[in-house]
Design a protein around this motif. Structure first.
Motif, PDB file in Angstrom:
ATOM      1  N   ALA A  29       0.835  -1.195   0.000  1.00  8.62           N
ATOM      2  CA  ALA A  29       0.000   0.000   0.000  1.00  8.62           C
ATOM      3  C   ALA A  29       0.872   1.248   0.000  1.00  8.62           C
ATOM      4  N   LEU A  54     -10.574   7.757  -2.616  1.00 12.80           N
ATOM      5  CA  LEU A  54     -11.176   6.822  -1.657  1.00 12.80           C
ATOM      6  C   LEU A  54     -11.761   5.575  -2.299  1.00 12.80           C
ATOM      7  N   ALA A 165      -5.318   8.087   4.938  1.00 15.59           N
ATOM      8  CA  ALA A 165      -5.440   6.891   5.776  1.00 15.59           C
ATOM      9  C   ALA A 165      -5.868   7.260   7.197  1.00 15.59           C
ATOM     10  N   VAL A 168      -9.571   7.956   7.045  1.00 14.39           N
ATOM     11  CA  VAL A 168     -10.324   6.718   6.826  1.00 14.39           C
ATOM     12  C   VAL A 168     -10.473   5.936   8.128  1.00 14.39           C
ATOM     13  N   ALA A 226      -7.467   5.138  -7.572  1.00 11.06           N
ATOM     14  CA  ALA A 226      -7.261   4.828  -6.147  1.00 11.06           C
ATOM     15  C   ALA A 226      -6.378   3.615  -5.922  1.00 11.06           C
ATOM     16  N   CYS A 229      -7.765  -0.622  -2.227  1.00 11.17           N
ATOM     17  CA  CYS A 229      -7.870  -0.059  -0.880  1.00 11.17           C
ATOM     18  C   CYS A 229      -8.699  -0.982   0.009  1.00 11.17           C
ATOM     19  N   MET A 246      -4.307   2.063   1.521  1.00 15.38           N
ATOM     20  CA  MET A 246      -4.725   2.771   0.315  1.00 15.38           C
ATOM     21  C   MET A 246      -3.643   2.676  -0.755  1.00 15.38           C
ATOM     22  N   ARG A 254      -2.710  -6.173  -1.527  1.00 12.83           N
ATOM     23  CA  ARG A 254      -3.557  -5.687  -0.437  1.00 12.83           C
ATOM     24  C   ARG A 254      -3.782  -6.768   0.607  1.00 12.83           C
TER      25      ARG A 254
END
Length: 357
Positions: A29, A54, A165, A168, A226, A229, A246, A254
């Protein structure tokens, strides 16, 4: 045979003392935060305040703002042409004219990231329609202290939906206190009657329902801008944490970040080696198709190699790798004979299709 190198990784910075062992994990990420809920502090950070798109993590805010209106969850909503994605032209299994209760629309939006459902929910939530709803999303973001966040739509398809981040983490922690959001984002699968068909939907996060993962909230996101994520709130042996990732390049990256972080939090080595597959190739139409079988003898999986001329030919032996959950398998090496002398596969990114096992 020596293991193959996987991907180029970037370092992160651990913050403060924690029951971990060894160096912090190397993450795919581009931006990440691991936040300890009980201690009210970040345990791990990587570019935590970098503003990035996002994607569908947006739908957590969409659900919160919709539920804040105390709507009738059994009210029937209708998917209209206004809910069709004309920006990214993303696919949907919910045709225009579909009638579902608001609760069902929310479930599809949160669990399987269905864009038309999210649009229908937001469009019918407030007088003034979608513009008023998006304004309310931005107001709630400010109320939660998400000072680097801006919403342009309710689905996450717009690249103008941006956050960090750190922000989020705040959104996910707030959303986890909504009973329906907790319930819907932690479902592994759900069968929905759409018109005359019964459709099976699956959670977009492969970690949900995985043994040992006590996930209280999860939401993935993907657009080209993006990257891949995810944000999860998960109970760990050391207490609840929120993990926000992200901008990973692949779903496999991920997922391996999630596993590496978990290992690190549990005091285990933070590195994660993808599973290797041995494969043989055969010609299939315009592409050479690789049918692979895991070294453990489990069921075959299917990969796609490249178009003819990009390296893998009929009869060649190949090695592929996958995450622990056997998703997003990719070719990493091949050889023109069965002897274990493998060469790095040099095809450029995008010349290989990726399949899940």
């Amino acid at each position: 045979m020596k293991k193959l190198a996987t991907l180029l990784l970037l370092a992160v910075a651990p913050l403060g003392a924690h029951a971990t062992s060894g160096p912090a994990p190397m993450l795919h990420a581009k931006s990440a935060v691991v936040y300890d809920i009980n201690a009210h502090k970040a345990l791990l950070e990587k570019n935590p305040d970098e503003v990035m798109p996002l994607a569908s993590m947006t739908k957590l805010m969409t659900a919160m703002v919709a539920l804040d209106q105390n709507p009738a969850l059994d009210e029937t909503l209708v998917v209209s042409g206004e809910d069709v994605d004309h920006l990214k032209h993303s696919a949907s299994r919910v045709p225009v004219g579909t009638q579902l209760e608001r609760k069902e629309m929310l479930r599809l939006a949160l669990m399987s990231s269905e864009n038309r459902s999210a649009s229908a929910v937001s469009r019918n939530a407030l007088p003034g329609g979608l513009p008023t709803f998006v304004a309310s999303m931005n107001q709630k973001a400010q109320a939660l202290g998400m000072t680097h966040t801006h919403f342009d739509d309710s689905t996450g398809l717009s690249p103008q939906n941006v956050s960090t981040a750190n922000d989020v983490v705040k959104m996910a922690d707030a959303a986890s206190h909504y009973a329906l959001i907790h319930q819907f984002t932690t479902l592994t699968h759900y069968d929905e009657d759409v018109g005359t068909r019964k459709l099976s939907y699956h959670n977009s996060d492969p970690m949900v329902g995985r043994p040992g993962w006590d996930i209280q909230l999860s939401k993935t996101g993907f657009t080209n801008e993006a990257g891949r994520c995810v944000v999860v709130k998960v109970n760990m042996p050391t207490g609840p944490v929120v993990i926000a990732l992200m901008g990973a390049d692949t779903s496999g990256g991920r997922s391996s970040d999630m596993i590496a972080i978990r290992n690190w939090l549990e005091g285990k080595p933070a590195t994660f080696a993808p599973r290797l597959f041995y494969a043989g190739a055969k010609t299939g139409g315009r592409h050479a198709i690789i049918a692979a079988r895991a070294a453990s003898g489990r069921k075959p999986v299917m990969l796609a190699s490249a178009r003819p001329g990009h390296g893998v030919r009929t009869g060649h032996v190949a090695i592929a790798q996958a995450t622990e959950r056997s998703s997003n398998i990719r070719l990493v090496a091949y050889s023109g004979r069965s002897a274990p002398r493998f060469h790095p596969h040099k095809a450029k990114s995008g010349k290989h299709r990726r399949y899940s096992a």
